[in-house]
Design an enzyme around this catalytic site. Structure first.
Site, PDB file in Angstrom:
ATOM      1  N   CYS A  99      11.172  70.011  16.977  1.00  0.00           N
ATOM      2  CA  CYS A  99      12.332  69.302  16.445  1.00  0.00           C
ATOM      3  C   CYS A  99      13.584  70.059  16.903  1.00  0.00           C
ATOM      4  O   CYS A  99      13.935  71.103  16.353  1.00  0.00           O
ATOM      5  CB  CYS A  99      12.266  69.243  14.923  1.00  0.00           C
ATOM      6  SG  CYS A  99      13.650  68.329  14.203  1.00  0.00           S
ATOM      7  N   LEU A 100      14.200  69.552  17.952  1.00  0.00           N
ATOM      8  CA  LEU A 100      15.400  70.155  18.519  1.00  0.00           C
ATOM      9  C   LEU A 100      16.294  69.026  19.002  1.00  0.00           C
ATOM     10  O   LEU A 100      15.871  68.200  19.815  1.00  0.00           O
ATOM     11  CB  LEU A 100      15.022  71.100  19.676  1.00  0.00           C
ATOM     12  CG  LEU A 100      16.158  71.830  20.384  1.00  0.00           C
ATOM     13  CD1 LEU A 100      16.917  72.741  19.420  1.00  0.00           C
ATOM     14  CD2 LEU A 100      15.620  72.631  21.557  1.00  0.00           C
TER      15      LEU A 100
END
Length: 165
Positions: free
Chosen positions: A102-103
């Site tokens: 999750c970026l």
């Protein structure tokens, strides 16, 4: 260290007499040259599938760790981001048990100006500075505030890439 696509880590290895490195390998080497703790190269002749490596930054709970990643580039790259996943198990607030990351720059904040180097440096930075308010791994997010205990968990769960293969 094994030789992969004519490189050992970030260092080019002389090609056997009568052969030349592929254009993709030369391009990858230019992208990665000079960066400490990151590398990525095409997997064989498929320029859409790359293997990457990042090392945990000094003075973080991930110091002395190394992680393998897979990068899968869509046909409309650079207008769409590649799918980047940890291949080495990574206990981290922003990484799930399947290696998904999750970026924001790999999702809604993607820009066609980002290259492989930028992505890997961002992931390396994320290791030491997670977004605990938007975790994929809630256990890691809750433990993050206690760095001593977090480090123990990283050490317990970490499997070096050579052992994980």
């Amino acid at each position: 260290m094994e030789t992969v696509n004519g490189y050992q880590g970030n260092t080019p290895v002389a090609a056997p007499a009568g052969t030349t490195p592929s254009k993709q390998t030369v391009t990858a080497a230019k992208i990665m040259s000079g960066e400490s703790g990151i590398s990525a190269f095409p997997e064989g002749d498929n320029i859409f599938c790359w293997k990457g490596t990042i090392k945990g930054s000094k003075d973080t709970v991930f110091e002395e760790t190394e992680y393998k990643l897979s990068l899968s580039f869509p046909n409309d790259y650079p207008f769409k981001p590649p799918k980047v996943k940890f291949e080495t198990s990574c206990f981290h607030p922003n990484v799930d048990i399947y290696g998904n990351i999750c970026l924001d720059i790999l999702q809604d904040k993607w820009s066609s100006a980002y290259d492989v180097r930028t992505m890997l440096l961002s992931i390396q930075s994320l290791l030491g500075e997670p977004n605990t308010s938007s975790p994929l791994n809630t256990q890691a997010a809750q433990l993050w505030s206690n760095q001593q205990e977090y480090r123990k968990m990283v050490e317990k769960l970490y499997k070096p890439p050579s052992a994980a293969a």
